[in-house]
Scaffold this active site. Structure first.
Site, mmCIF file in Angstrom:
data_model
loop_
_atom_site.group_PDB
_atom_site.id
_atom_site.type_symbol
_atom_site.label_atom_id
_atom_site.label_comp_id
_atom_site.label_asym_id
_atom_site.label_seq_id
_atom_site.Cartn_x
_atom_site.Cartn_y
_atom_site.Cartn_z
ATOM 1 N N ARG A 196 0.814 -1.231 0.000
ATOM 2 C CA ARG A 196 0.000 0.000 0.000
ATOM 3 C C ARG A 196 0.844 1.275 0.000
ATOM 4 N NH1 ARG A 196 -2.946 -3.592 -1.183
ATOM 5 N NH2 ARG A 196 -5.078 -3.936 -0.465
ATOM 6 N N MET A 197 2.106 1.151 -0.374
ATOM 7 C CA MET A 197 2.972 2.324 -0.470
ATOM 8 C C MET A 197 2.907 2.860 -1.905
ATOM 9 S SD MET A 197 4.163 2.890 2.526
ATOM 10 C CE MET A 197 5.635 3.880 2.331
#
Length: 217
Positions: A196-197
């Protein structure tokens, strides 16, 4: 849903995103040039209707609304779609000429979000596009008073047949129909990444052009 039924689990819908890093140095100096490249990637990837875009508007009183429309053109002036000016989106934009466009290109792990001011196209530009549409779509623009309550499907079909009989060859363009151009003030490019970066890079209009900013995911 009855008292014993359960909503479906969403756990199986979890996924990871793995893509090439989106770096500031890799982007064009302006958002429309960058959008042109990404749009070409979406087309080349075989996405169904890559020009389908979610359009969000708000009334003068702040009531939001969103729907999917089709992008029909874009250039350095902005992003173009067509509609019935008496529809909900048309009324919203007459009251509050601000709009947001969101291109959800999930299959290639990308999104583009455009915020800007919506302006009506000149009548001649709308007419040029209207007369390029298929005959049935031109009659349909007259038959459907978009967003108005309709008594039945039969009534809608009867109205279409009546108008097709009136204009068997060349329907004129309705006064209540035409295009909008969303003139961008912010354009964000989102590239999915692991854990989720995600990469989020936003162009923001400034007096001398555009500035590019990275946003936290």
């Amino acid at each position: 849903m009855n008292a014993t039924s359960r909503p479906p689990s969403l756990a199986g819908l979890r996924r990871t995103y793995e893509g090439e890093p989106l770096l500031e140095a890799d982007l064009a100096t302006d958002p429309v040039t960058q959008f042109t490249a990404w749009f070409a990637d979406a087309v080349d990837a075989g996405l169904p209707e890559p020009n389908a875009v979610v359009l969000a508007t708000s009334s003068a009183g702040g009531r939001p609304s969103a729907r999917t429309v089709l992008l029909k053109g874009f250039d350095q002036r902005g992003f173009v779609f067509y509609t019935n000016y008496e529809s909900r989106k048309g009324r919203d934009l007459a009251e509050n000429p601000r709009a947001c466009l969101m291109f959800p290109w999930h299959q290639i792990r990308r999104q583009v979000r455009v915020e800007g001011h919506a302006v009506r196209l000149p009548r001649d530009e709308s007419a040029a596009y209207f007369h390029s549409r298929p005959y049935g779509s031109r009659v349909g623009a007259w038959a459907s008073r978009q967003s108005a309550v309709v008594g039945s499907r039969e009534a809608l079909d009867e109205r279409y047949a009546e108008l097709a009989g009136r204009w068997p060859e060349e329907p004129p363009m309705p006064d209540f129909w035409g295009g909008f151009r969303v003139v961008p003030v912010e354009v964000e490019f989102w590239q999915g990444q692991t854990d989720r970066m995600h990469d989020r890079l936003r162009y923001r209009r400034v007096p001398d052009g555009w500035t590019l900013e990275r946003l936290a995911p």
